[in-house]
Design a protein around this motif. Structure first.
Motif, PDB file in Angstrom:
ATOM      1  N   TYR A  88      58.203 -12.525  26.205  1.00  0.00           N
ATOM      2  CA  TYR A  88      59.792 -13.408  26.176  1.00  0.00           C
ATOM      3  C   TYR A  88      60.695 -12.322  27.273  1.00  0.00           C
ATOM      4  CZ  TYR A  88      58.805 -14.713  21.317  1.00  0.00           C
ATOM      5  OH  TYR A  88      58.585 -15.045  20.522  1.00  0.00           O
ATOM      6  N   LYS A 257      54.697  -9.817  22.763  1.00  0.00           N
ATOM      7  CA  LYS A 257      55.457 -10.244  21.020  1.00  0.00           C
ATOM      8  C   LYS A 257      55.752  -8.838  20.735  1.00  0.00           C
ATOM      9  CE  LYS A 257      53.502 -14.363  20.655  1.00  0.00           C
ATOM     10  NZ  LYS A 257      52.112 -14.640  20.677  1.00  0.00           N
ATOM     11  N   ALA A 260      58.153  -7.092  21.077  1.00  0.00           N
ATOM     12  CA  ALA A 260      60.088  -8.208  20.805  1.00  0.00           C
ATOM     13  C   ALA A 260      60.546  -8.841  19.546  1.00  0.00           C
ATOM     14  CB  ALA A 260      59.462  -9.320  21.665  1.00  0.00           C
TER      15      ALA A 260
END
Ligand SMILES: Cc1ncc(COP(=O)(O)O)c(C=O)c1O
Length: 387
Positions: A88, A257, A260
């Motif tokens: 992200y 991840k 995030a």
């Protein structure tokens, strides 16, 4: 008298336009730009592909709130993730903001995973992380922090490159380690691949996050998209800025991840971050810099530049102590005064900049050509001969 607040020591010159590796002063004189806005104008001045992308976007849409989907943002985020460790991306407007975002995410990660005591970040002497309050206290440069108390707490600084000091600094409150793989302002000091690997292992062994500040050394400057790729490691959080916008203000925080998931709506935000103009430019920059052939060209030019600089060092051992850096992020550590050296380079119409550790930073645009490197080497030689 200028009405601009005097927070910079400015040279008595202004530039009217730029093209490729050259800047042209308002007085009509031509300068070879081996600073590139301090590692910003990676594709040189007014690269046609980037100029065109900005022009096209400026006829369509400049700004919408981040409470709507922004397709250009989706596209740039996806592309940055596809070429990196990241899952992200959060967009902001500058390097300091990207660093602040990184610090916030690290703290939030441990809070949300039930370890709220872990909120301190280990940083390194000579670091530059930006000039907002937290970023400034993270960097801990004496001349930057004096007068700005109360101190923003949460940073424990250790000597750059000292793995034992890092080990000693880690305790139950440590959340993360934050380092520039190559210090820019600190004097083009390269963290060795081994040091970066050891930091990664310490993070894995002690439940810490690894934040690699690639604001200056990233986006293709070292001949790889990120400087940390040379060490073959994967960080958790990476702030970038400068070269991604080629001069248009942009910042981004890339995350995996694992971290995030703690960032929910309302945990961070920016009015302008990720606006369509910046995203159009970022995408255009990526069109060129993310290509393998482009990285190879940067590597080749970087080696050519290094060879030339080392030859000058060989010829002027009383002036140059060391040639540093990777790719087109280069520095020469001097035995003479670096400010005076830069003044002479300037008189010969070569733009470069002094940095910490008595180093002169040489950050040409990544599109620099051999003949321009030759001109720069010639000017550096002439400058050495003056001492
Ligand atoms: C490594 C690093 N991080 C962060 C920053 C701050 O970036 P900005 O000036 O865009 O806020 C800089 C600026 O020079 C930098 O070199």
């Amino acid at each position: 008298m200028s009405s601009v607040l005097e927070i910079y020591k400015r040279r008595n010159i202004s530039f009217a336009n730029g093209l490729g590796s050259y800047l042209y002063s308002t007085a009509g004189e031509k300068y070879l730009d081996f600073l590139a806005g301090i590692a910003v104008n990676s594709l040189g001045h007014c690269h046609p592909h980037v100029v065109n992308a900005l022009k096209l976007q400026s006829d369509k849409l400049w700004h919408v709130s981040n409470t709507y989907e922004i397709p250009e943002q989706e596209q740039l985020a996806k592309r940055l993730c596809d070429i990196s460790f990241a899952d992200y991306v959060a967009f902001v407007n500058s390097g300091a903001e990207a660093v602040e975002t990184s610090i916030k995410i690290a703290r939030k990660y441990f809070f949300e995973t039930g370890k709220s005591k872990k909120n301190r970040i280990i940083t390194f002497s000579g670091a530059e992380h930006g000039r907002t309050l937290a970023a400034q206290f993270a960097g801990n440069n004496k001349e930057e922090i004096v007068g700005f108390d109360p101190k923003v707490d949460g940073f424990d600084q250790v000597p750059f490159g000292d793995i034992d000091a890092v080990k000693q600094a880690i305790n139950e409150k440590t959340a993360a380690i934050m380092i520039e793989p190559i210090q820019g302002r600190g004097g083009v000091r390269v963290a060795s691949n081994n040091f970066l690997k050891l930091l990664k292992k310490l993070c894995d062994d002690n439940d810490l996050l690894l934040i690699l500040d690639e604001v200056q050394c990233g986006i293709g400057r070292t001949g790889k998209f990120f400087a940390f790729e040379h060490a073959g490691i994967e960080p958790d959080i990476v702030p970038v800025a400068k070269g991604l916008g080629n001069g248009f203000p942009i910042g981004a925080c890339l995350v995996n991840k694992k971290v995030a998931v703690v960032m929910k709506p309302g945990t961070h935000g920016s009015t302008f971050g990720g606006n369509p103009l910046a995203m159009a430019v970022g995408n255009a920059v990526l069109d060129i810099i993310s290509k393998k052939e482009f990285s190879e060209q940067v590597q080749q030019m970087g080696e050519y530049f290094e060879t030339g600089l080392k030859q000058i060092q060989h010829n002027y051992p009383n002036v140059i102590e060391e040639v540093r850096g990777i790719g087109l992020m280069r520095g020469i550590k001097l035995k003479v005064d670096n400010v005076k050296f830069c003044d002479i380079l300037f008189d010969y119409k070569l733009l470069a900049r002094q940095s910490g550790d008595n180093v002169v930073r040489l950050l040409p645009p990544l599109i620099v050509e051999k003949k321009e490197i030759d001109i720069a080497l010639d000017i550096i030689t002439k400058t050495c001969s003056k001492f």
